[in-house]
Scaffold this active site. Structure first.
Site, PDB file in Angstrom:
ATOM      1  N   GLY A   1       0.837  -1.196   0.000  1.00 55.16           N
ATOM      2  CA  GLY A   1       0.000   0.000   0.000  1.00 55.16           C
ATOM      3  C   GLY A   1       0.869   1.242   0.000  1.00 55.16           C
ATOM      4  N   GLU A   2       0.344   2.314   0.571  1.00 58.60           N
ATOM      5  CA  GLU A   2       1.047   3.602   0.687  1.00 58.60           C
ATOM      6  C   GLU A   2       1.229   4.306  -0.654  1.00 58.60           C
ATOM      7  OE1 GLU A   2       4.777   3.013   2.698  1.00 58.60           O
ATOM      8  OE2 GLU A   2       3.895   1.716   4.238  1.00 58.60           O
ATOM      9  N   GLY A   3       0.867   3.650  -1.756  1.00 56.66           N
ATOM     10  CA  GLY A   3       1.129   4.190  -3.082  1.00 56.66           C
ATOM     11  C   GLY A   3       2.435   3.709  -3.672  1.00 56.66           C
TER      12      GLY A   3
END
Length: 351
Positions: A317-319
């Protein structure tokens, strides 16, 4: 909030294709770079696209459904990671540094007081959403606040000169609402939409399914009170996290501003799917950076006819997946701007 998102014009399409085809290479030889260049040219309505001041929004929020044990990670990890991001120690930090992204860390609804932490933008709607096992995760007013906040973040990036925006999330439990949105908006059986999240075992997966199935049943039983034309928003606010709905607002505003939107993994793909229910044109501005390992991600991408750039097995996640794809997007822009054509290079056109 109403977003005026124009569908991409085909006016320049033949001219863009002609420019790409006359670069000194065989027709189609640079594959995906060529289709990316076409999309970015159409977004920017130019034959000479540019990428300027890339920004990454890292949105944090907690989920009431986490209390039902649907994630192996406790909710404390959300706020602890938010502080880690401020200190530069996360995966998102290193990729932003590597690729020259301005990182904006935003508290949309973390269940912890982060107001005094320098480097975190305070857009807290509440200390986490309600538990959607028992009713909507957020009120209509909270939904509207998140959409407005996301739009404001995209506006801020645009005013700084940004024309390509990436969005990531930090929120323990957010694969659960993503799976349910996939089921509702894709008309896919719930069991085909649920994955391991941060690492559930077989027993954990069974428990997660049972909780989400009960939640979905309760939602379906409540629909008789909801008008047909309000049901997409109702589904979004019934299950979504504050960080997820804020991301939707940012996506919609970014598309309205004709910005390129870099879409990350399972959660952000679910947000783009939800955003497309509010304005179908938004997906034309999206470049999907990565197909992750979360069960159902590939199928959800197919719902939007999306072709991800990378498949690296990431599920952080987190980009991070989208950020890793950025150099390929940069290469596509450099290709159409910097590569010589047959005429200027005095090379015989050999196809």
């Amino acid at each position: 909030m109403i977003f005026n998102i124009e569908g991409l014009s085909k006016d320049l399409e033949s001219h863009i294709q002609d420019k790409i085809d006359n670069l000194n290479k065989p027709k189609g030889a640079l594959g995906r770079l060529e289709s990316l260049a076409m999309q970015i040219c159409r977004i920017q309505d130019t034959l000479s696209p540019q990428l300027s001041h890339p920004c990454h929004l890292l949105l944090g929020g907690d989920h009431g459904i986490e209390k039902e044990g649907v994630s192996i990670s406790p909710r404390d990890v959300t706020w602890q990671q938010m502080i880690n991001f401020v200190n530069g120690g996360g995966g998102v930090n290193l990729f932003c540094r590597q690729h020259g992204f301005t990182l904006k860390i935003v508290d949309t609804g973390v269940d912890h007081d982060l107001a005094d932490i320098q480097g975190i933008i305070d857009m807290k709607t509440a200390n986490g959403t309600q538990n959607f096992l028992y009713g909507p995760a957020m009120s209509e007013a909270q939904f509207n606040q998140c959409i407005t906040n996301g739009a404001a973040l995209a506006d801020e990036c645009h005013e700084e000169g940004c024309n390509i925006i990436c969005i990531g999330e930090m929120g323990i439990g957010n694969t659960s609402p993503s799976s349910i949105w996939m089921s509702i908006f894709g008309d896919i059986p719930l069991e085909e939409c649920i994955g391991v999240g941060s690492g559930l075992d077989t027993h954990g997966m069974s428990h997660k399914y049972n909780i989400l199935k009960k939640s979905l049943d309760n939602y379906n039983n409540s629909l008789h009170n909801i008008p047909e034309d309000s049901r997409d928003i109702y589904a979004i606010r019934y299950f979504g996290g504050f960080e997820m709905v804020t991301a939707i607002g940012a996506m919609l505003r970014a598309a309205e501003k004709r910005m390129v939107i870099l879409v990350d993994g399972f959660i952000m793909t679910a947000c783009m799917l939800a955003a497309s229910r509010l304005n179908r044109n938004v997906t034309e501005y999206a470049i999907f950076g990565h197909c992750g390992d979360e069960s159902g991600h590939k199928r959800m991408l197919q719902l939007m006819n999306a072709e991800p750039i990378l498949a690296l097995g990431l599920r952080l996640g987190e980009g991070t997946g989208a950020l890793c794809a950025y150099p390929i997007i940069d290469s596509a822009v450099r290709m159409i701007n910097e590569m010589n054509n047959f005429k200027n290079a005095n090379i015989t056109k050999y196809f």
